[in-house]
Design an enzyme around this catalytic site. Structure first.
Site, PDB file in Angstrom:
ATOM      1  N   LYS A   1       0.626  -1.267   0.083  1.00  0.00           N
ATOM      2  CA  LYS A   1      -0.063  -0.018   0.197  1.00  0.00           C
ATOM      3  C   LYS A   1       0.798   1.333   0.024  1.00  0.00           C
ATOM      4  CE  LYS A   1      -4.109  -1.827   1.370  1.00  0.00           C
ATOM      5  NZ  LYS A   1      -5.192  -2.319   2.269  1.00  0.00           N
TER       6      LYS A   1
ATOM      7  N   ARG B   1      -3.561 -10.183   4.844  1.00  0.00           N
ATOM      8  CA  ARG B   1      -3.931 -10.237   3.451  1.00  0.00           C
ATOM      9  C   ARG B   1      -2.939  -9.413   2.572  1.00  0.00           C
ATOM     10  NH1 ARG B   1      -6.114  -6.836  -0.229  1.00  0.00           N
ATOM     11  NH2 ARG B   1      -7.829  -7.582  -1.467  1.00  0.00           N
TER      12      ARG B   1
HETATM   13  N1  HH2 Z   1      -7.636  -3.783   0.828  1.00  0.00           N
HETATM   14  C1  HH2 Z   1      -7.968  -3.908  -0.362  1.00  0.00           C
HETATM   15  C2  HH2 Z   1      -8.945  -4.582  -0.694  1.00  0.00           C
HETATM   16  N2  HH2 Z   1      -9.779  -5.328   0.225  1.00  0.00           N
HETATM   17  N3  HH2 Z   1     -10.046  -6.281   2.409  1.00  0.00           N
HETATM   18  C3  HH2 Z   1      -9.869  -6.143   3.634  1.00  0.00           C
HETATM   19  N4  HH2 Z   1     -10.302  -6.831   4.627  1.00  0.00           N
HETATM   20  N5  HH2 Z   1      -8.638  -5.457   4.082  1.00  0.00           N
HETATM   21  C4  HH2 Z   1      -7.966  -4.829   3.388  1.00  0.00           C
HETATM   22  O1  HH2 Z   1      -6.899  -3.964   3.622  1.00  0.00           O
HETATM   23  C5  HH2 Z   1      -8.239  -4.624   1.887  1.00  0.00           C
HETATM   24  C6  HH2 Z   1      -9.212  -5.405   1.760  1.00  0.00           C
HETATM   25  C7  HH2 Z   1      -7.091  -3.041  -1.419  1.00  0.00           C
HETATM   26  O2  HH2 Z   1      -6.128  -3.825  -1.848  1.00  0.00           O
HETATM   27  P1  HH2 Z   1      -6.218  -4.539  -3.318  1.00  0.00           P
HETATM   28  O3  HH2 Z   1      -7.346  -5.499  -3.512  1.00  0.00           O
HETATM   29  O4  HH2 Z   1      -4.878  -4.945  -3.700  1.00  0.00           O
HETATM   30  O5  HH2 Z   1      -6.426  -3.489  -4.260  1.00  0.00           O
HETATM   31  P2  HH2 Z   1      -7.848  -3.009  -5.172  1.00  0.00           P
HETATM   32  O6  HH2 Z   1      -8.564  -2.575  -4.073  1.00  0.00           O
HETATM   33  O7  HH2 Z   1      -7.103  -1.767  -5.716  1.00  0.00           O
HETATM   34  O8  HH2 Z   1      -8.217  -4.275  -5.795  1.00  0.00           O
END
Ligand code: HH2
Length: 275
Positions: free
Chosen positions: A223, A257
């Site tokens: 992040k 995660r």
């Molecule tokens: N962060 C993201 C998405 N889902 N779920 C939980 N429980 N906790 C988190 O910190 C979290 C999450 C964001 O990361 P990512 O899925 O890699 O990116 P994007 O939302 O752009 O798909």
């Protein structure tokens, strides 16, 4: 030890950290957008993550990065369901990362066993009852504002205290919807309506969330607060992520995660031995 049951099995928190591998079946996620939009590639990626130590795979069909374009339920279902169905057939434990009840329902029908809702049931009024009926564990995440607006100068008096009160309220809402307390996992939502300093403070004080008596999940992987601290681009944040994962585990995280499963499984295993 805290046992959290999902249909057909259970996770036992307190013994070791669970590694949740991120699988974004999206064209626009912040770090891996477009990489896994093809179902065959997505399934191969999930298998690799499991081989590398993922306990479960978090499948999402909509990016929640700041300013992301919303996606219809139909499009989200079209992206995630074929992938989930194939993973479920291979007995890979899948959580569905969605805030839409229609998507979650289709995902459960395809074999997802856990709900990961970044809006903590606030995104869709039907979500609470659906999760209760499905009998799945639910990860409830804190977010201030919505992905469209959340990074516009977020402010808190005391970020940890505010999230703790949010969790108390959201636990009440979840229980009222019929979700049993012992199915709930809490996540302070790193990067969701938080400044870089807020994210660091949450990680420094993660142990304060233990008073809520529920397992904690945390998503720091790649992040932007890590990029900001180290001056690293998104594809060069593995070491920074490792530091946050180790620190979070030492302060009580139960689920991490992550995108870089091989590296973070090692970090989690080693840190578990030191805890
Ligand atoms: N962060 C993201 C998405 N889902 N779920 C939980 N429980 N906790 C988190 O910190 C979290 C999450 C964001 O990361 P990512 O899925 O890699 O990116 P994007 O939302 O752009 O798909």
């Amino acid at each position: 030890m805290t046992l959290v049951r999902y249909p057909g099995g259970s996770l036992s928190f307190g013994r070791r950290t669970y590694v949740m591998g991120v699988l974004n079946v999206t064209p626009d996620s912040f770090s891996d957008g477009g990489d896994w939009i093809d179902p065959d590639r997505a399934v191969r990626r999930a298998r690799t993550m499991v081989r590398e130590g993922a306990d479960l795979v978090d499948v999402g069909g909509e990016s929640t990065r700041p300013g992301a374009r919303p996606v219809s339920a139909e499009e989200e279902i079209r992206r995630v369901v074929p992938v989930i169905a194939r993973l479920a057939r291979e007995r890979i434990l899948v959580s569905i990362d969605s805030s839409k009840a229609a998507v979650a329902e289709a995902a459960f029908r395809a074999g997802a066993k856990i709900l990961n809702d970044v809006t903590a049931l606030r995104g869709d009024p039907a979500m609470g009852r659906l999760a209760a009926r499905a009998g799945v564990p639910v990860i409830l995440m804190h977010m201030k504002g919505s992905p469209r607006t959340m990074q516009r100068n977020p402010e808190y008096r005391d970020v940890v205290k505010e999230i703790v009160s949010f969790f108390r309220e959201i636990l009440r809402i979840a229980l009222r919807a019929g979700i049993s307390r012992d199915k709930i996992i809490l996540d302070p939502g790193i990067g969701f309506g938080k400044s870089p300093e807020h994210n660091l403070e949450i990680l420094r004080r993660l142990d304060e969330f233990r008073s809520l008596g529920r397992p904690l999940a945390i998503g720091t992987s790649r992040k932007s607060f890590i990029g900001r601290a180290l001056g690293r681009r998104v594809d060069d944040r593995v070491s920074g992520t490792a530091a946050t994962v180790a620190a979070a585990i030492l302060r009580g995280a139960d689920v991490v995660r992550v995108h870089d499963v091989r590296e973070m499984s090692d970090v989690a295993h080693m840190t578990d031995l030191l805890r």
